[in-house]
Each structure stands twice: as structure tokens, then as C-alpha cells.
Design a protein around this motif. Structure first.
Motif, PDB file in Angstrom:
ATOM      1  N   THR A 764       0.840  -1.186   0.000  1.00 44.02           N
ATOM      2  CA  THR A 764       0.000   0.000   0.000  1.00 44.02           C
ATOM      3  C   THR A 764       0.879   1.241   0.000  1.00 44.02           C
ATOM      4  N   LEU A 765       0.648   2.112  -0.973  1.00 44.30           N
ATOM      5  CA  LEU A 765       1.447   3.328  -1.136  1.00 44.30           C
ATOM      6  C   LEU A 765       0.684   4.522  -0.573  1.00 44.30           C
ATOM      7  N   ALA A 766       0.621   4.608   0.750  1.00 36.20           N
ATOM      8  CA  ALA A 766      -0.184   5.645   1.395  1.00 36.20           C
ATOM      9  C   ALA A 766       0.608   6.907   1.694  1.00 36.20           C
ATOM     10  N   ASP A 767       1.926   6.803   1.834  1.00 35.27           N
ATOM     11  CA  ASP A 767       2.722   7.928   2.321  1.00 35.27           C
ATOM     12  C   ASP A 767       3.734   8.382   1.268  1.00 35.27           C
ATOM     13  N   GLY A 768       4.223   9.591   1.487  1.00 32.87           N
ATOM     14  CA  GLY A 768       5.326  10.089   0.677  1.00 32.87           C
ATOM     15  C   GLY A 768       4.919  10.763  -0.617  1.00 32.87           C
ATOM     16  N   TRP A 769       3.682  11.142  -0.746  1.00 35.21           N
ATOM     17  CA  TRP A 769       3.199  11.751  -1.988  1.00 35.21           C
ATOM     18  C   TRP A 769       3.274  13.271  -1.907  1.00 35.21           C
ATOM     19  N   SER A 770       3.583  13.881  -3.031  1.00 32.58           N
ATOM     20  CA  SER A 770       3.474  15.334  -3.182  1.00 32.58           C
ATOM     21  C   SER A 770       2.590  15.605  -4.390  1.00 32.58           C
ATOM     22  N   PHE A 771       2.133  16.859  -4.507  1.00 33.90           N
ATOM     23  CA  PHE A 771       1.106  17.177  -5.509  1.00 33.90           C
ATOM     24  C   PHE A 771       1.358  18.550  -6.098  1.00 33.90           C
ATOM     25  N   ALA A 772       1.123  18.648  -7.420  1.00 35.34           N
ATOM     26  CA  ALA A 772       1.186  19.947  -8.101  1.00 35.34           C
ATOM     27  C   ALA A 772      -0.100  20.155  -8.881  1.00 35.34           C
ATOM     28  N   PRO A 773      -0.783  21.278  -8.656  1.00 35.04           N
ATOM     29  CA  PRO A 773      -2.048  21.533  -9.370  1.00 35.04           C
ATOM     30  C   PRO A 773      -1.799  22.057 -10.784  1.00 35.04           C
ATOM     31  N   GLY A 774      -1.334  21.186 -11.650  1.00 32.58           N
ATOM     32  CA  GLY A 774      -1.082  21.559 -13.034  1.00 32.58           C
ATOM     33  C   GLY A 774       0.397  21.587 -13.342  1.00 32.58           C
ATOM     34  N   ALA A 775       0.708  21.503 -14.627  1.00 31.99           N
ATOM     35  CA  ALA A 775       2.093  21.507 -15.064  1.00 31.99           C
ATOM     36  C   ALA A 775       2.762  22.827 -14.684  1.00 31.99           C
ATOM     37  N   GLY A 776       3.964  22.734 -14.143  1.00 30.78           N
ATOM     38  CA  GLY A 776       4.729  23.934 -13.782  1.00 30.78           C
ATOM     39  C   GLY A 776       4.440  24.462 -12.399  1.00 30.78           C
ATOM     40  N   ALA A 777       3.416  23.934 -11.724  1.00 34.49           N
ATOM     41  CA  ALA A 777       3.093  24.407 -10.375  1.00 34.49           C
ATOM     42  C   ALA A 777       4.033  23.760  -9.367  1.00 34.49           C
ATOM     43  N   ASP A 778       4.160  24.385  -8.227  1.00 34.71           N
ATOM     44  CA  ASP A 778       5.010  23.852  -7.169  1.00 34.71           C
ATOM     45  C   ASP A 778       4.356  22.638  -6.527  1.00 34.71           C
ATOM     46  N   PHE A 779       5.197  21.680  -6.116  1.00 36.03           N
ATOM     47  CA  PHE A 779       4.699  20.485  -5.429  1.00 36.03           C
ATOM     48  C   PHE A 779       4.575  20.754  -3.937  1.00 36.03           C
ATOM     49  N   VAL A 780       3.497  20.212  -3.356  1.00 39.74           N
ATOM     50  CA  VAL A 780       3.265  20.306  -1.913  1.00 39.74           C
ATOM     51  C   VAL A 780       2.877  18.926  -1.418  1.00 39.74           C
ATOM     52  N   PRO A 781       3.117  18.606  -0.150  1.00 39.44           N
ATOM     53  CA  PRO A 781       2.694  17.298   0.377  1.00 39.44           C
ATOM     54  C   PRO A 781       1.180  17.152   0.288  1.00 39.44           C
ATOM     55  N   ILE A 782       0.722  15.904   0.090  1.00 40.57           N
ATOM     56  CA  ILE A 782      -0.711  15.671  -0.040  1.00 40.57           C
ATOM     57  C   ILE A 782      -1.061  14.270   0.430  1.00 40.57           C
ATOM     58  N   SER A 783      -2.278  14.106   0.899  1.00 37.63           N
ATOM     59  CA  SER A 783      -2.797  12.778   1.220  1.00 37.63           C
ATOM     60  C   SER A 783      -3.453  12.192  -0.028  1.00 37.63           C
ATOM     61  N   VAL A 784      -3.290  10.874  -0.205  1.00 38.75           N
ATOM     62  CA  VAL A 784      -3.937  10.206  -1.332  1.00 38.75           C
ATOM     63  C   VAL A 784      -5.206   9.479  -0.894  1.00 38.75           C
ATOM     64  N   GLU A 785      -5.644   9.780   0.310  1.00 37.72           N
ATOM     65  CA  GLU A 785      -6.839   9.098   0.820  1.00 37.72           C
ATOM     66  C   GLU A 785      -8.061  10.006   0.850  1.00 37.72           C
ATOM     67  N   THR A 786      -7.909  11.209   0.379  1.00 41.34           N
ATOM     68  CA  THR A 786      -9.037  12.111   0.168  1.00 41.34           C
ATOM     69  C   THR A 786      -8.691  13.025  -0.993  1.00 41.34           C
ATOM     70  N   GLY A 787      -9.696  13.519  -1.661  1.00 42.63           N
ATOM     71  CA  GLY A 787      -9.467  14.273  -2.887  1.00 42.63           C
ATOM     72  C   GLY A 787      -8.794  15.604  -2.657  1.00 42.63           C
ATOM     73  N   TRP A 788      -8.188  16.136  -3.737  1.00 40.21           N
ATOM     74  CA  TRP A 788      -7.483  17.412  -3.594  1.00 40.21           C
ATOM     75  C   TRP A 788      -8.430  18.563  -3.309  1.00 40.21           C
ATOM     76  N   GLU A 789      -9.731  18.386  -3.607  1.00 44.87           N
ATOM     77  CA  GLU A 789     -10.676  19.465  -3.321  1.00 44.87           C
ATOM     78  C   GLU A 789     -10.810  19.712  -1.826  1.00 44.87           C
ATOM     79  N   ASN A 790     -10.422  18.745  -0.999  1.00 47.67           N
ATOM     80  CA  ASN A 790     -10.472  18.888   0.463  1.00 47.67           C
ATOM     81  C   ASN A 790      -9.136  19.314   1.042  1.00 47.67           C
ATOM     82  N   GLN A 791      -8.154  19.597   0.185  1.00 46.33           N
ATOM     83  CA  GLN A 791      -6.802  19.885   0.669  1.00 46.33           C
ATOM     84  C   GLN A 791      -6.259  21.193   0.096  1.00 46.33           C
TER      85      GLN A 791
END
Length: 895
Positions: A764-791
Motif C-alpha cells: 500500500t502506497l499511502a505515504d510520501g506523496w506530493s502534488f502539483a495543481p497543473g504543469a509547472g506548479a510547485d509540489f506540496v505534500p498531499i494525502s492520497v486518501e481524500t481528494g485534492w478538493e479537500n486539501q
């Protein structure tokens, strides 16, 4: 095998691998302004790249009315057709501005007031004076002022030429004999009138127990809609609306421009202050209606009109049915007949759809419940289809419904098969239905398309692809393209995945094409009951109940007309009609037939062992028989709409033929079963549920099987077996071709749903994820167990990028599984794309991974809802789910 049969099979296989435009999704291309050549080329190339096969250019309300059919418009139209030809796209002529065929954006009636819609209204009472007032089109008014402004010049509903067409004196209570109705038309005069009302007076005596009913026609002075009873109106529509397109497309007809598509021809559905009786809207009127009714009825025009609005004795139902049959025949011939003649002269195919009161429902009048369909071309579907070269229907939103099944039925009745299905989305999260569904996912659309194919669709028509995505901070429906029955699918973030949808559904359609459906049950279309009893009669709900319950128990059916039954052959308890074979005929609360000959056919069918089932009210009248008739001898009858137990009992008596499909769960998958001439059977199985479904398939003799994969076009022989079993995963579809085994067969064969996996070693790959809202945006830590609309990204619509560094400790072949994603995903490993998915199961083959660290990226496209509904009343109480909502799993393959 005969050489011809071999050639045909090779053609079938080639068509399955590479379906032509006839099977690929098509789309309305909404023009909100006249496009430049560069826009035409860019958008058409984009449509082609994403799997669209056919385009229909449609000018929408955002386009200024003066631009429609202007010289620049026609020039852009030709440029688009030329580009389409270069790209291998097909083009169809959408025949009007916005919709409601026949008005040509108002050009049909410009300078020709005599062609504007003329309606008949009525008033009844005990006074010698009366009025017609308060006329309004509630169906149109509900859509708002912009639609009113489109249909009516100046946004005003106005009238002229008030004319008394009939007037009768009659008892206020029950009418016992025809001579109690007295025609007094010549004694009623219009006394005053203006643009919105008129008054009349009767010059005679009205007894205490009598009422006066007056029928008055008026022509609209402002409506852009035409009088569909007039052939000259259709001819004028062709002259000003279609001929300019044909002239502009010289040399491009019939290829790539092969057909003309009409959309919902219908005059206004008016109500007024004095309306009463069993007819829910005004009637179109033309002088030719009198003669047409006279040819089909043995009562005067005035007495026939009275029977439409109240009970006039024992002949009421017969008079009503014959009147509406005459009215519909006149309208069909005047409009559709004129269009067909023009199409054949032009060398183009006529198709399109009328108003379908059952849209989004299985009940015959379960969709547009605010209209009386008898006043429009919206009841005699078999008669309308006789004028088309190709059948098309309308569907609303994303649940199974009657339209494709009825479309397939009328097509087969007229010597064709299957149909085109226009699908539009109306809002479910707001009362403003034109706000549409930007929240639509490709998974939802795919599931609907497969259901529609199982119900009789050949080609899916999107409503639509957009020229522009409209304006921010403007919630106006229609005139802001963003809220003109969204989505414009090419502005959805998941649009780049549309080719997956197009390829797969086109292959399913091509797979179905060579076979005839197995339909043990014929449902009689209750046309004359609908004419006589009206849309609120129980025939409408009973027909819907039969359709839904038969499908729920895996029994296919077709709807047949009285003419189909009369023309049928009957042998050994089977009915051969519309090119199909039936073991049973259903009468869904049928009370009135057109002809006693239908009854004789049913009796002949029953006498040879055929089954006749019925529900609801019983048959009592044939319109060409002077006396009441007895219902045919029935095999079974239920007073209520059929329930599951009724259907199960009835189906137990239907003789079995072909494959037997047993389901190991309560929920059945969608299925389509058809047969080829050479003994092969074709089966489509689709699981649109959330759990896997176990399926067992047998033939009495054993079977040999081929699996045709709509995902990639491969065809695989999987052996010969006594029975075949498989588990259909959620949202999986199987296309199987089977026939009786002609050699020794193994006891059991299995279609494996996926390669063998070792779930005990899943990571299970639950930890260690980062997220960028679109190409070229900065990455930030994120949970993969709830949608980005809640984060913190509640209004982001687009492609979000999830990234993690993946450490592999054991070299093996691995797959990545996403339990839930919203809504389309491409997986990248070490910067290289590996696979993409837009519906469940979200399972990606990563290949053999060496030990060490790898960069895993998931590019996830959500829907456009959170972006386009922002700052509008249409968003609802929370944003739409976006991105990953459950932790991914890394799973090794067992071998």
C-alpha cells in the motif's frame, strides 16, 4: 465454409478492429460565433484525434441570429466540410438554429406570416358570451426569457386572425346520443379581439342543462415556429434554411456531408385561462385538417373536436383515435414527407428525432410530463420513422431509458435496424437544467453508451463539443455557452482520454452489427390507445414496467406496431415480424386498436401455441369495427403493472433457444444476445455495478468460444467447453462469439478477468506523496486518501500531478492498482508514460521493475465542475471529488 461466408467474417473482423464513422461517437459542434479557418482546423483535428467520427455543426443561442446562414457563416461551413474531408471525418447537416426544426432561425416565416403557427383554442360554458385569453407556452417559459426571445420576436406571444372554427351545444351532463350535440358554428361570431385575446358571442338560446363549446383558431404574429400541417411551410424551410447549406457545400455531398438531421420539430405547447377537458394543449390548425379528418371519421368536424375535450358517448374513444390519427398523418406527410422528398432529390440521407415524451424514462410519457404529445409529432413514432432513411432518437442524462429500444423497434419495422442516439445532460444539482453536468465523468458516459448499445443504439451523438467554454462569473443559461446543457466535452480535463471511450464503444457497436437480437417477447405499441386515452392513461406506465422488468430478468424484447402484427407470419406458435422471432406478445393496458385485423392475428397466434400476455385495462375497441369487441384469449393477465414475480412466471413458459446465461448474484449485468445466419451467437456482457458478477454460459451441445476485446480489437479463440464461466469485474465488458462445439469439449472453461496477481505481497502506497495543481506548479505534500478538493484546491479543475519516490526491494513484474480515482489517470514511471485509464478498474502495468528507487507519477484529470461552477448558484453544497481518494497499491504478478 462458403467463400461468401468467409469474406463476410473477414469483413466483420476488420470492422471490429477498425470501426468506421458509422459506429464511432459523433457530436454536435456548437458554434457560438462564426469560427475562423484556423479555429475550424484546430478543433476538427482535435475531434478527430480523440475518436469522434462525425460532426454536426449547430449554431447555438450565443451566436447572433443575424449571423446564422449569413455569407460568412456559409463560407465557414464550407471550409469546415473541406477540412473534415481532409481529416477523414464525416459531416451531417444539423438543420436549424439552436433547435426546433423548421424555423431556420426565423427565416421561414420572415415575410411569410401565413406560415407561422396557427393554433386552435376552446372555451366551454353556459353563457352565450365567452373569451379566449391568457395564452402562454409554459413549457418554453420554464426555460427563461432568452428562450422566449429566441422563439418569439420581441419576446412577445401575440395573435391575430381569430376565427371561429366550430361551435356546439351539448348537455352539461352525460351525452347519451349523438343528436344531443348540435352544431351551431354559423351562429357564433368574434365580437372583439386584440393581440392577446378575443371575445365571442352566440346568437341563439342555451337551455338550462346545456353548455356551449367554441373552438377558435388564431395565428401567431410573433412566433418563429411554423405550422407543421402546411407542406408549403416545409418547402419554405427547405428554400431558406437547407438549400443555402447545400449550395455552399457543392461537391461535398454526399461525401463527407452525407445526411441532414432534424431536431424536435414542434409548435408551441400552449395553455390558456379557459382550457378544460382531456386535451392538455392547443392543437395546430390548418384548413386541410377538416378534409383529412372527414376522410377518417364519420362525424362532423365540430362533433369530432368536442370528443377531444370531453366524453361524448360510447363512440368517444373511437372518434378521438381517428381524429388524432388523421392529425398525425397530415403533420407527418406535410413536414417529414416534404423533407424526405427533398433529401432524396438532393442525394442526402434524412434522419433526426422528434420530441420523445419518454426521454429519460421507460414510461411512454415519463419525460416531458407537462405536454400532451398528441398535439405534436410525438406519438406515432412508427409512422414518422417511415419517412426517415435512418432512425435517430433523443436521450437525457445517464440512466437506461426507452428511447434506443423504441428507436431500434421502429427502424426494424421499417426495414432497417438500430439507431443514432443524441445524448444531452441536464442539471441534477440545480433546478436550472441548462446548467448541465460539468461533473460528468468519462466512466459515467462510457457506462451509458454501453447500455444504449445493448438497447439498440448504433451510434452515440454527444451534445456536444464546444467552440468556446464561455465566460466566468456569468451564470446565465443558454446565452453563456458554459451553461448551455454542459458539458462541452472537449473542455473537460478528461477529454484527452476520449479516444479510449470512442474506440471501445465503437467496437462494441461493430460487434453487435452483424447479428439479429434474440427477442422472445414482442410488446405491442399502443398507438390508438395513446390517441384515444391520452398521455396520463395507464398504457404509458404499463409499457414502461414491462420494459424494465423484462430487462431486469435478462429477457430482451422489441416493440411492434399493429401493422407489424398483421404482416407477420405465424408458424408453430411463433410470430415472425420485423425480421425477428417472438414467442409471446404483450398488450400493455391496451384498450383501443386501429383495426380488428390485429385481433384476428393475435387469435391466430394464440391458436398455434403462441402466448399473449396483458396487464392493466383490457382491450374493448377496434376503430374499424362498429361494435365492442372481446379481448383475445390470453395466456396470462395481471391487473397491476407487472412485477418481478409476474415476469419470472411468464418467462418460465418461454421456450429456450441459444445460449443460457446464469448469473451468480442478485444483480444482473447488462447483456445483449444476437444470432448470425451461420449458427454463431454474439453476447455482450457489461457489469455497471460496484461488485464482481459471476456468469456461467452454456449451450445444449457444448460451445466453442471467441473473445473479441473491445479494448484493443484483438480476437482470441479460447477453446471448446461444456460451459464457460467468468467473473465480470465492475465496469468490465465482455464480447463473446460462441457456437455449438463440433468436437469434444472440456467440461469447463474460464475467462480470466486479469493476469494472476499475488495480492498477499501487495504494497500500500499511502505515504510520501506530493502534488502539483497543473504543469509547472510547485509540489506540496498531499494525502492520497481524500481528494485534492479537500486539501486546499477546491476550485482546481485540470490535471493534478501526484509524485512519490518508489523503493522496490524485489525485482518482479508489477502492476499499480488505484482503488478509486477521480477521474482519468496516466501513470508515469521514471518519466515515461506506461498506461492510462479513465474508468474502473484503474489498473496499470508497470512492467518488470529492478530493485532500487523509481519515480512514480500519476497525472490525474478531474472534471470541469469545480472550475466552471465556481461563483455560480450551480456548484451545490460541496465541490466535486477530484484526484486520488484511496491509497494506491503496488501488486506483483505471480509469474
Amino acid at each position: 465454409m462458403e467463400p461468401a461466408a468467409t469474406d463476410r467474417q473477414n469483413e466483420d473482423r476488420a470492422l471490429f478492429r477498425e470501426p468506421t464513422a458509422a459506429f464511432r461517437p459523433s457530436a454536435y459542434w456548437f458554434w457560438h460565433s462564426i469560427p475562423t479557418p484556423d479555429v475550424c482546423r484546430a478543433q476538427l483535428a482535435d475531434f478527430k484525434a480523440n475518436g469522434i467520427g462525425t460532426i454536426l455543426i449547430q449554431a447555438r443561442l450565443a451566436m447572433p441570429l443575424d449571423s446564422y446562414l449569413s455569407a460568412p457563416y456559409l463560407e465557414a461551413y464550407r471550409i469546415s466540410a473541406e477540412i473534415a474531408a481532409e481529416l477523414g471525418l464525416k459531416l451531417g447537416l444539423y438543420d436549424d438554429y439552436n433547435w426546433i426544426s423548421g424555423h431556420a432561425g426565423g427565416r421561414t416565416v420572415a415575410g411569410r406570416d401565413d406560415l407561422r403557427e396557427r393554433h386552435m383554442f376552446w372555451s366551454s360554458g353556459s353563457s352565450p358570451q365567452g373569451a379566449i385569453s391568457g395564452i402562454h407556452p409554459p413549457f418554453v417559459q420554464a426555460m427563461g426569457p432568452d428562450i422566449i426571445g429566441w422563439q418569439y420576436e420581441g419576446g412577445r406571444v401575440e395573435w391575430c386572425e381569430w376565427t371561429v372554427e366550430a361551435a356546439v351545444l351539448h348537455p352539461t351532463s352525460d351525452i347519451r346520443a349523438p343528436d344531443e350535440i348540435v352544431d351551431v358554428t354559423t351562429h357564433v361570431r368574434i365580437t372583439d379581439s386584440d393581440a392577446v385575446s378575443c371575445t365571442y358571442a352566440f346568437h341563439g338560446n342555451i337551455e338550462v342543462d346545456q353548455a356551449l363549446t367554441v373552438f377558435i383558431s388564431a395565428r401567431s404574429t410573433t412566433s418563429r415556429l411554423i405550422n407543421y400541417l402546411l407542406p408549403k411551410a416545409a418547402r419554405r424551410f427547405i428554400e431558406v434554411g437547407l438549400d443555402p447549406l447545400v449550395a455552399a457545400l457543392d461537391g461535398l455531398i454526399p461525401d463527407p456531408v452525407g445526411f441532414v438531421f432534424y431536431d424536435q420539430p414542434a409548435a408551441g405547447f400552449y395553455r390558456w385561462d379557459q382550457i378544460s377537458g382531456s386535451l392538455g394543449n392547443s392543437l395546430l390548425f390548418a384548413p386541410s385538417l377538416r378534409q383529412t379528418v372527414a376522410e377518417r371519421s364519420d362525424v362532423s368536424f365540430a362533433k369530432a373536436l368536442l370528443a377531444l375535450v370531453r366524453d361524448t358517448g360510447r363512440e368517444t374513444l373511437r372518434i378521438r383515435a381517428q381524429f388524432y390519427a388523421a392529425y398525425s398523418a397530415l403533420m407527418n406527410a406535410a413536414f417529414f414527407g416534404t423533407l424526405r422528398h427533398w433529401a432524396e432529390t438532393t442525394g442526402i440521407v434524412l434522419t433526426g428525432h422528434e420530441i420523445l415524451p419518454h426521454v429519460s424514462s421507460f414510461a411512454l410519457n415519463g419525460g416531458f410530463i407537462s405536454i400532451d404529445p398528441r398535439v405534436a409529432p410525438a406519438v406515432d413514432f412508427f409512422g414518422i420513422d417511415a419517412y426517415r432513411h435512418q432512425t435517430a432518437v433523443d436521450s437525457n442524462n445517464f440512466a437506461a431509458q426507452l428511447a434506443p429500444k423504441l428507436g431500434d423497434s421502429v427502424a426494424r419495422s421499417n426495414g432497417r435496424s438500430r439507431c443514432m442516439v443524441e445524448t444531452y445532460a441536464s442539471a441534477e444539482r440545480t433546478t436550472v437544467r441548462a446548467a448541465g453536468q460539468w461533473e460528468l465523468t468519462l466512466e459515467t458516459a462510457r457506462a451509458q453508451a454501453i447500455r444504449l448499445h445493448c438497447l439498440g443504439m448504433r451510434q452515440f451523438i454527444w451534445h456536444g463539443v464546444y467552440q468556446t467554454d464561455g465566460r466566468d462569473d456569468d451564470p446565465s443559461p443558454f446565452v453563456n455557452p458554459r451553461f448551455d446543457f454542459a458539458p462541452g466535452i472537449n473542455f473537460e480535463p478528461w477529454w484527452p482520454y476520449h479516444d479510449l471511450f470512442s474506440d471501445e464503444t465503437a467496437r462494441i457497436s461493430a460487434f453487435i452489427e452483424p447479428a439479429k437480437p434474440r427477442t422472445p417477447v414482442a410488446i405491442l405499441y399502443p398507438l390508438y390507445t395513446a390517441f384515444a386515452e391520452g398521455p396520463r392513461h395507464s398504457h404509458a406506465t404499463h409499457l414502461g414496467a414491462w420494459c424494465k422488468e423484462l430487462l431486469a430478468q435478462g429477457c430482451d424484447f422489441m416493440i411492434v406496431s399493429e401493422a407489424d402484427l398483421i404482416a407477420a407470419q405465424i408458424r408453430d406458435g411463433r410470430l415472425f415480424a420485423s425480421g425477428l422471432v417472438f414467442d409471446a406478445v404483450v398488450l400493455p393496458s391496451v384498450t383501443v386498436l386501429e383495426t380488428v385485423e390485429t385481433l384476428r392475428t393475435l387469435e391466430a397466434f394464440r391458436s398455434t401455441g403462441g402466448m399473449i400476455w396483458s396487464s392493466g385495462e383490457r382491450l374493448s375497441l377496434a376503430c374499424d369495427d362498429g361494435a365492442a369487441i372481446a379481448a383475445p384469449t390470453l395466456s396470462r393477465h395481471c391487473d397491476t403493472p407487472p412485477a418481478a414475480e409476474h415476469i419470472a412466471n411468464l418467462l418460465s413458459s418461454v421456450r429456450s433457444s441459444g445460449p443460457d446465461i446464469q448469473i451468480g448474484s442478485v444483480r444482473r449485468p447488462w447483456q445483449w444476445i444476437g444470432y448470425e445466419e451461420g449458427g454463431w451467437w454474439r453476447i455482450v456482457l457489461f457489469n455497471d455495478g460496484l461488485e464482481g458478477v459471476d456468469v456461467s454460459i452454456t449451450l445444449a451441445e457444448g460451445l466453442e468460444c471467441e473473445e473479441w476485446s473491445p479494448n484493443d480489437g484483438t480476437i482470441t479463440a479460447i477453446g471448446a467447453f461444456r460451459h464457460l464461466v467468468t467473473t465480470i469485474e465492475p465496469h468490465a465488458v465482455h464480447c463473446l462469439r460462441i457456437r455449438a462445439a463440433n468436437h469434444d469439449a472440456a467440461d469447463k472453461g474460464t475467462i480470466a478477468p486479469l493476469s494472476a496477481v499475488d495480492r498477499e505481497r501487495a504494497i500500500t502506497l499511502a505515504d510520501g506523496w506530493s502534488f502539483a495543481p497543473g504543469a509547472g506548479a510547485d509540489f506540496v505534500p498531499i494525502s492520497v486518501e481524500t481528494g485534492w478538493e479537500n486539501q486546499g484546491f477546491s476550485d482546481f479543475s485540470g490535471v493534478g500531478v501526484y509524485r512519490m519516490m518508489l523503493t522496490v526491494e524485489t525485482e518482479a513484474k508489477w502492476i499499480l492498482e488505484l482503488p478509486q480515482a477521480e477521474t482519468a489517470v496516466t501513470a508515469f514511471l521514471d518519466g515515461t508514460p506506461t498506461d492510462r485509464r479513465a474508468w474502473r478498474p484503474y489498473r496499470f502495468t508497470l512492467g518488470r521493475l529492478s530493485t532500487g528507487t523509481h519515480m512514480l507519477e500519476l497525472h490525474v484529470a478531474n472534471t470541469a465542475a469545480n472550475r466552471y461552477y465556481r461563483n455560480t448558484p450551480y456548484l451545490g453544497d460541496r465541490p466535486n471529488g477530484s484526484g486520488l481518494t484511496a491509497a494506491p497499491k503496488l501488486i506483483p504478478l505471480s509469474n
